[in-house]
Design an enzyme around this catalytic site. Sequence first.
Site, PDB file in Angstrom:
ATOM      1  N   LYS A  22      31.346  -5.211 -29.080  1.00  0.00           N
ATOM      2  CA  LYS A  22      31.681  -4.497 -30.328  1.00  0.00           C
ATOM      3  C   LYS A  22      30.693  -3.354 -30.600  1.00  0.00           C
ATOM      4  O   LYS A  22      31.096  -2.238 -30.914  1.00  0.00           O
ATOM      5  CB  LYS A  22      31.655  -5.487 -31.506  1.00  0.00           C
ATOM      6  CG  LYS A  22      31.842  -4.799 -32.825  1.00  0.00           C
ATOM      7  CD  LYS A  22      31.335  -5.551 -34.044  1.00  0.00           C
ATOM      8  CE  LYS A  22      29.904  -5.871 -34.125  1.00  0.00           C
ATOM      9  NZ  LYS A  22      29.164  -5.624 -35.348  1.00  0.00           N
ATOM     10  N   ASN A  23      29.394  -3.636 -30.483  1.00  0.00           N
ATOM     11  CA  ASN A  23      28.433  -2.609 -30.885  1.00  0.00           C
ATOM     12  C   ASN A  23      28.354  -1.452 -29.893  1.00  0.00           C
ATOM     13  O   ASN A  23      28.016  -0.334 -30.274  1.00  0.00           O
ATOM     14  CB  ASN A  23      27.053  -3.234 -31.146  1.00  0.00           C
ATOM     15  CG  ASN A  23      27.071  -4.055 -32.433  1.00  0.00           C
ATOM     16  OD1 ASN A  23      27.962  -3.886 -33.281  1.00  0.00           O
ATOM     17  ND2 ASN A  23      26.110  -4.949 -32.595  1.00  0.00           N
ATOM     18  N   ARG A  93      28.768  -0.270 -40.506  1.00  0.00           N
ATOM     19  CA  ARG A  93      27.491   0.304 -40.128  1.00  0.00           C
ATOM     20  C   ARG A  93      27.679   1.404 -39.064  1.00  0.00           C
ATOM     21  O   ARG A  93      27.043   2.445 -39.093  1.00  0.00           O
ATOM     22  CB  ARG A  93      26.645  -0.839 -39.547  1.00  0.00           C
ATOM     23  CG  ARG A  93      25.220  -0.510 -39.330  1.00  0.00           C
ATOM     24  CD  ARG A  93      24.476  -0.594 -40.617  1.00  0.00           C
ATOM     25  NE  ARG A  93      23.172   0.008 -40.508  1.00  0.00           N
ATOM     26  CZ  ARG A  93      22.528   0.538 -41.528  1.00  0.00           C
ATOM     27  NH1 ARG A  93      23.070   0.538 -42.717  1.00  0.00           N
ATOM     28  NH2 ARG A  93      21.353   1.069 -41.367  1.00  0.00           N
ATOM     29  N   CYS A 117      26.924  -5.414 -42.626  1.00  0.00           N
ATOM     30  CA  CYS A 117      26.532  -6.716 -43.179  1.00  0.00           C
ATOM     31  C   CYS A 117      25.258  -6.580 -44.005  1.00  0.00           C
ATOM     32  O   CYS A 117      24.353  -5.811 -43.649  1.00  0.00           O
ATOM     33  CB  CYS A 117      26.301  -7.710 -42.034  1.00  0.00           C
ATOM     34  SG  CYS A 117      27.831  -8.332 -41.324  1.00  0.00           S
ATOM     35  N   ARG A 122      18.005  -1.978 -44.183  1.00  0.00           N
ATOM     36  CA  ARG A 122      18.658  -1.137 -43.195  1.00  0.00           C
ATOM     37  C   ARG A 122      18.559   0.370 -43.495  1.00  0.00           C
ATOM     38  O   ARG A 122      19.572   1.058 -43.647  1.00  0.00           O
ATOM     39  CB  ARG A 122      20.122  -1.581 -42.997  1.00  0.00           C
ATOM     40  CG  ARG A 122      20.236  -3.073 -42.760  1.00  0.00           C
ATOM     41  CD  ARG A 122      21.632  -3.507 -42.380  1.00  0.00           C
ATOM     42  NE  ARG A 122      21.917  -3.244 -40.990  1.00  0.00           N
ATOM     43  CZ  ARG A 122      23.060  -3.549 -40.390  1.00  0.00           C
ATOM     44  NH1 ARG A 122      24.016  -4.122 -41.067  1.00  0.00           N
ATOM     45  NH2 ARG A 122      23.252  -3.280 -39.118  1.00  0.00           N
ATOM     46  N   GLN A 126      14.754   6.778 -39.415  1.00  0.00           N
ATOM     47  CA  GLN A 126      14.471   7.159 -38.016  1.00  0.00           C
ATOM     48  C   GLN A 126      15.581   8.036 -37.444  1.00  0.00           C
ATOM     49  O   GLN A 126      15.327   8.907 -36.613  1.00  0.00           O
ATOM     50  CB  GLN A 126      14.286   5.911 -37.134  1.00  0.00           C
ATOM     51  CG  GLN A 126      13.094   5.060 -37.530  1.00  0.00           C
ATOM     52  CD  GLN A 126      11.781   5.835 -37.508  1.00  0.00           C
ATOM     53  OE1 GLN A 126      11.422   6.463 -36.509  1.00  0.00           O
ATOM     54  NE2 GLN A 126      11.092   5.817 -38.627  1.00  0.00           N
ATOM     55  N   ASP A 306      20.871 -10.997 -33.650  1.00  0.00           N
ATOM     56  CA  ASP A 306      22.286 -11.352 -33.842  1.00  0.00           C
ATOM     57  C   ASP A 306      22.608 -12.767 -33.345  1.00  0.00           C
ATOM     58  O   ASP A 306      23.737 -13.232 -33.494  1.00  0.00           O
ATOM     59  CB  ASP A 306      23.199 -10.339 -33.131  1.00  0.00           C
ATOM     60  CG  ASP A 306      23.175  -8.978 -33.800  1.00  0.00           C
ATOM     61  OD1 ASP A 306      22.619  -8.871 -34.911  1.00  0.00           O
ATOM     62  OD2 ASP A 306      23.701  -8.010 -33.211  1.00  0.00           O
ATOM     63  N   ILE A 328      13.344  -8.818 -37.382  1.00  0.00           N
ATOM     64  CA  ILE A 328      14.070  -7.535 -37.429  1.00  0.00           C
ATOM     65  C   ILE A 328      14.639  -7.251 -38.821  1.00  0.00           C
ATOM     66  O   ILE A 328      14.436  -6.177 -39.374  1.00  0.00           O
ATOM     67  CB  ILE A 328      15.227  -7.493 -36.391  1.00  0.00           C
ATOM     68  CG1 ILE A 328      14.768  -7.954 -35.005  1.00  0.00           C
ATOM     69  CG2 ILE A 328      15.872  -6.104 -36.349  1.00  0.00           C
ATOM     70  CD1 ILE A 328      13.918  -7.007 -34.233  1.00  0.00           C
ATOM     71  N   ARG A 398      35.158  -9.303 -38.325  1.00  0.00           N
ATOM     72  CA  ARG A 398      34.584  -7.982 -38.036  1.00  0.00           C
ATOM     73  C   ARG A 398      34.190  -7.868 -36.580  1.00  0.00           C
ATOM     74  O   ARG A 398      34.179  -6.782 -36.016  1.00  0.00           O
ATOM     75  CB  ARG A 398      33.300  -7.759 -38.846  1.00  0.00           C
ATOM     76  CG  ARG A 398      33.499  -7.624 -40.314  1.00  0.00           C
ATOM     77  CD  ARG A 398      32.165  -7.417 -40.986  1.00  0.00           C
ATOM     78  NE  ARG A 398      31.818  -6.008 -40.860  1.00  0.00           N
ATOM     79  CZ  ARG A 398      31.250  -5.298 -41.823  1.00  0.00           C
ATOM     80  NH1 ARG A 398      30.931  -5.863 -42.966  1.00  0.00           N
ATOM     81  NH2 ARG A 398      30.987  -4.033 -41.648  1.00  0.00           N
TER      82      ARG A 398
HETATM   83  C1  EPZ Z   1      22.381  -2.665 -34.699  1.00  0.00           C
HETATM   84  O1  EPZ Z   1      22.123  -2.399 -36.070  1.00  0.00           O
HETATM   85  C2  EPZ Z   1      23.585  -3.567 -34.675  1.00  0.00           C
HETATM   86  N1  EPZ Z   1      24.695  -2.891 -35.333  1.00  0.00           N
HETATM   87  C3  EPZ Z   1      23.271  -4.884 -35.379  1.00  0.00           C
HETATM   88  O2  EPZ Z   1      24.380  -5.726 -35.167  1.00  0.00           O
HETATM   89  C4  EPZ Z   1      22.038  -5.521 -34.752  1.00  0.00           C
HETATM   90  O3  EPZ Z   1      21.671  -6.633 -35.519  1.00  0.00           O
HETATM   91  C5  EPZ Z   1      20.873  -4.523 -34.717  1.00  0.00           C
HETATM   92  O4  EPZ Z   1      21.277  -3.293 -34.068  1.00  0.00           O
HETATM   93  C6  EPZ Z   1      19.643  -5.058 -33.981  1.00  0.00           C
HETATM   94  O5  EPZ Z   1      19.976  -5.365 -32.666  1.00  0.00           O
HETATM   95  C7  EPZ Z   1      25.427  -2.003 -34.684  1.00  0.00           C
HETATM   96  O6  EPZ Z   1      25.223  -1.744 -33.507  1.00  0.00           O
HETATM   97  C8  EPZ Z   1      26.543  -1.366 -35.415  1.00  0.00           C
HETATM   98  P1  EPZ Z   1      18.428  -1.173 -35.822  1.00  0.00           P
HETATM   99  P2  EPZ Z   1      21.188  -1.217 -36.484  1.00  0.00           P
HETATM  100  O7  EPZ Z   1      18.467   0.253 -36.218  1.00  0.00           O
HETATM  101  O8  EPZ Z   1      21.359  -0.101 -35.516  1.00  0.00           O
HETATM  102  C9  EPZ Z   1      14.769  -0.847 -38.937  1.00  0.00           C
HETATM  103  C10 EPZ Z   1      25.934  -7.411 -35.754  1.00  0.00           C
HETATM  104  O9  EPZ Z   1      25.935  -8.562 -36.265  1.00  0.00           O
HETATM  105  N2  EPZ Z   1      15.158   0.575 -39.079  1.00  0.00           N
HETATM  106  O10 EPZ Z   1      18.129  -1.513 -34.418  1.00  0.00           O
HETATM  107  O11 EPZ Z   1      21.410  -0.959 -37.919  1.00  0.00           O
HETATM  108  C11 EPZ Z   1      15.829  -1.796 -39.488  1.00  0.00           C
HETATM  109  O12 EPZ Z   1      15.723  -1.966 -40.893  1.00  0.00           O
HETATM  110  C12 EPZ Z   1      24.985  -6.368 -36.258  1.00  0.00           C
HETATM  111  O13 EPZ Z   1      26.704  -7.056 -34.851  1.00  0.00           O
HETATM  112  C13 EPZ Z   1      14.358   1.419 -39.831  1.00  0.00           C
HETATM  113  O14 EPZ Z   1      13.347   1.019 -40.405  1.00  0.00           O
HETATM  114  O15 EPZ Z   1      19.769  -1.887 -36.283  1.00  0.00           O
HETATM  115  C14 EPZ Z   1      15.548  -3.042 -38.691  1.00  0.00           C
HETATM  116  O16 EPZ Z   1      14.456  -3.706 -39.270  1.00  0.00           O
HETATM  117  C15 EPZ Z   1      24.347  -6.618 -37.532  1.00  0.00           C
HETATM  118  N3  EPZ Z   1      14.730   2.730 -39.925  1.00  0.00           N
HETATM  119  C16 EPZ Z   1      15.118  -2.499 -37.330  1.00  0.00           C
HETATM  120  O17 EPZ Z   1      14.708  -1.144 -37.559  1.00  0.00           O
HETATM  121  C17 EPZ Z   1      15.827   3.239 -39.293  1.00  0.00           C
HETATM  122  O18 EPZ Z   1      16.095   4.445 -39.415  1.00  0.00           O
HETATM  123  C18 EPZ Z   1      16.190  -2.519 -36.263  1.00  0.00           C
HETATM  124  O19 EPZ Z   1      17.381  -1.921 -36.767  1.00  0.00           O
HETATM  125  C19 EPZ Z   1      16.627   2.363 -38.532  1.00  0.00           C
HETATM  126  C20 EPZ Z   1      16.269   1.028 -38.433  1.00  0.00           C
END
Ligand code: EPZ
Length: 437
Positions: A22-23, A93, A117, A122, A126, A306, A328, A398
Amino acid sequence: MEHYVIKGGTPLSGEVPIAGAKNAALAILAAAIMADEPVTIENVPDVSDIRAIVGAVEEIGAAVSHPDRHTYVINGAGIRNEPVDTEAVRKIRGSYYLIGALLGKYKQATVALPGGCNIGLRPIDQHIKGFRALGATVRVAPPGLVEAKAENLVGSHIYMDVVSVGATINIIMAACLAKGNTIIENAAKEPHVVDLANFLNSMGARIRGAGTDVIRIRGVEHLHGTEYSIIPDQIEAGTFMYAAAATRGDVTITNVIPKHLECLTAKLIEAGCEVTESDDSVRVVASKRLTHTNVKTLPYPGFPTDMQPQISVLLGLAKGTSIVTESIFENRFKYVDELVKMGAQMRVEGNTAIIEGVERYTGANLRAPDLRAGAALVIAALSAQGYSEVYDIHYIERGYEDFPEKMRRLGACIAKVDSAEEERKAVNSFNLKVVNG
Ligand code: EPZ
């Protein structure tokens, strides 16, 4: 209200095929609009987040056809680069990938802030930092629209302050149509980052190093059409592996890349399961009660956030005390209260769950708080004594294709019902199944 009714206690057994990731698909479907030619994408999972992103690209003018359940053909030639702000976009997202795709292609993007979610704050700082480094001005304007524009996007050296899947993918998309070279340091290494890079390279992009923490991109003038098949879903595979273990079953999970499952496999073996890998499948056999272990979620190749709810369900049934640390997302233990209703002995202290394993859970009425926690509650219900109902299953839908159907084919007593009458029929069929074996 639609919900699952589940009778627990049957060990899962048999084979289950895994759908496309999915992602990865969310990113790839958004990136597909960067070409002005048809792009064929296969092995797309049929889940509601995907239907939402496809709806969003259609709404901005991409021509979309859907020749079969798992294939989309997208042509971005007719895109109107207008603000993208629809209910579908705000719900998921993955719609933030439209910022990188539109900014790369048109040097301008206005997209509603992403939903998804509720598992933590979130932020997208970055992503914004990366777009700015490429020369864009970015502002968040009321009512929650991200506006990014640039005269020219110019390659840059970008160091990510946190490892972010979304920011890495978004910056890759914008940078592959920028002038000159971009280097992303401290990049995310998740399989779907690699899949997105392979997809863009098949459209003519020049991206190297995806899968390591330094990604190098040489900008190109334009991207062309392609045909591409999405990788299998690591998290769906892991969910079935852990369901097999929790129900003390014997399940072969097919159409997977075992390398992507290594840390999930390692934890199962540590807890006492037998796991055998072949080229594109893994078999999980759990013949005895598992033993405790500790887990900390980390960016890939660490243990995925996840899969944190699913492993907590498993460890809730293991002998001894386990500690699960979520590093995370700060709000990913909402399912613990539901498990406690089932007899689990777990408590949350800050970003840690302390789990004293119990012999078994008992069925209860449960609410899915988010996608992965919802799947974890289904696993708990399948392993429990007695009946459970799981509500708010739209979260589960989802990201999991045919979830109850796939579980049923492994012998589970689970049905999606929408009325007391349907529930009564389902319960009767479960009881008949138990009598007839
Ligand atoms: C992706 O979310 C996935 N979603 C999430 O899948 C998954 O949990 C996550 O990556 C971690 O593997 C999609 O791909 C659509 P991140 P994402 O940016 O991209 C912080 C599921 O159940 N951060 O890697 O939003 C953030 O708060 C879902 O399928 C910043 O601080 O995650 C987190 O603590 C839910 N600033 C960490 O980084 C930013 O600009 C990792 O988030 C971006 C992120």
